[in-house]
Enzyme design. Sequence first.
Site, PDB file in Angstrom:
ATOM      1  N   CYS A 101     -66.156  -7.567  25.561  1.00 58.29           N
ATOM      2  CA  CYS A 101     -67.359  -8.055  26.216  1.00 58.29           C
ATOM      3  C   CYS A 101     -68.543  -7.095  26.003  1.00 58.29           C
ATOM      4  O   CYS A 101     -68.940  -6.851  24.885  1.00 58.29           O
ATOM      5  CB  CYS A 101     -67.059  -8.298  27.693  1.00 58.29           C
ATOM      6  N   HIS A 102     -69.081  -6.538  27.082  1.00 55.45           N
ATOM      7  CA  HIS A 102     -70.222  -5.624  27.003  1.00 55.45           C
ATOM      8  C   HIS A 102     -69.829  -4.187  26.669  1.00 55.45           C
ATOM      9  O   HIS A 102     -70.686  -3.307  26.593  1.00 55.45           O
ATOM     10  CB  HIS A 102     -71.000  -5.636  28.320  1.00 55.45           C
ATOM     11  N   ALA A 103     -68.538  -3.919  26.470  1.00 55.74           N
ATOM     12  CA  ALA A 103     -68.069  -2.559  26.190  1.00 55.74           C
ATOM     13  C   ALA A 103     -68.649  -1.995  24.902  1.00 55.74           C
ATOM     14  O   ALA A 103     -68.681  -0.775  24.716  1.00 55.74           O
ATOM     15  CB  ALA A 103     -66.547  -2.526  26.133  1.00 55.74           C
ATOM     16  N   GLY A 104     -69.137  -2.858  24.029  1.00 57.06           N
ATOM     17  CA  GLY A 104     -69.769  -2.387  22.795  1.00 57.06           C
ATOM     18  C   GLY A 104     -70.925  -1.436  23.059  1.00 57.06           C
ATOM     19  O   GLY A 104     -71.257  -0.597  22.222  1.00 57.06           O
ATOM     20  N   TRP A 105     -71.545  -1.548  24.224  1.00 61.06           N
ATOM     21  CA  TRP A 105     -72.626  -0.616  24.575  1.00 61.06           C
ATOM     22  C   TRP A 105     -72.118   0.825  24.573  1.00 61.06           C
ATOM     23  O   TRP A 105     -72.814   1.732  24.138  1.00 61.06           O
ATOM     24  CB  TRP A 105     -73.182  -0.950  25.949  1.00 61.06           C
TER      25      TRP A 105
END
Length: 179
Positions: A101-105
Amino acid sequence: MAKVCILCAEQFQDMEVMYPLLRLMEAGHGVTVAGMGEKEYKGKYGYPVATDTVIAAIDPDDFDAFIVPGGWAPDFLRRTPDAARLIARADEKGKLIGAICHAGWVLASAKILKERRLTSFFAIRDDLEHAGATWTDEAVVVDGNLITARNPFDLPEFMKAILHWLKEKSSCTTCKSKN
């Protein structure tokens, strides 16, 4: 069995912590939850997760894999140099890094995305491409030691890929130690 560290912070996506935590435990792996200093965090939907340690105390050599969940937690995690430094060091050592999900940040802040192929929640695609990644809209993408997924609905494929990677790495390590 493998030792896995799940990074956690406030407002994590509940399923993206609980599902990997339970699947890894079910498979017999050791799991440590590392946070930013709180003894417990609550997810977006109220599930509590107790932490075992703080991210600053983690040595990547003590773990085989790291999982970064999504939700709003990555926005808090990426602001701490400890989380970015840990993920960067883990990547240098070839440790498994699972991000959903947003963990790519967090991966972008760790500066490990140049020339890497991955997926994520579509809303952060531009951020990841600006960090040097090639983004693709697939349920799961495996690029060496990096395994990524888009959202909670991809958790079954995400965990299959992580468990397969851990099994292959374990088998490979066993083979090398015998020779």
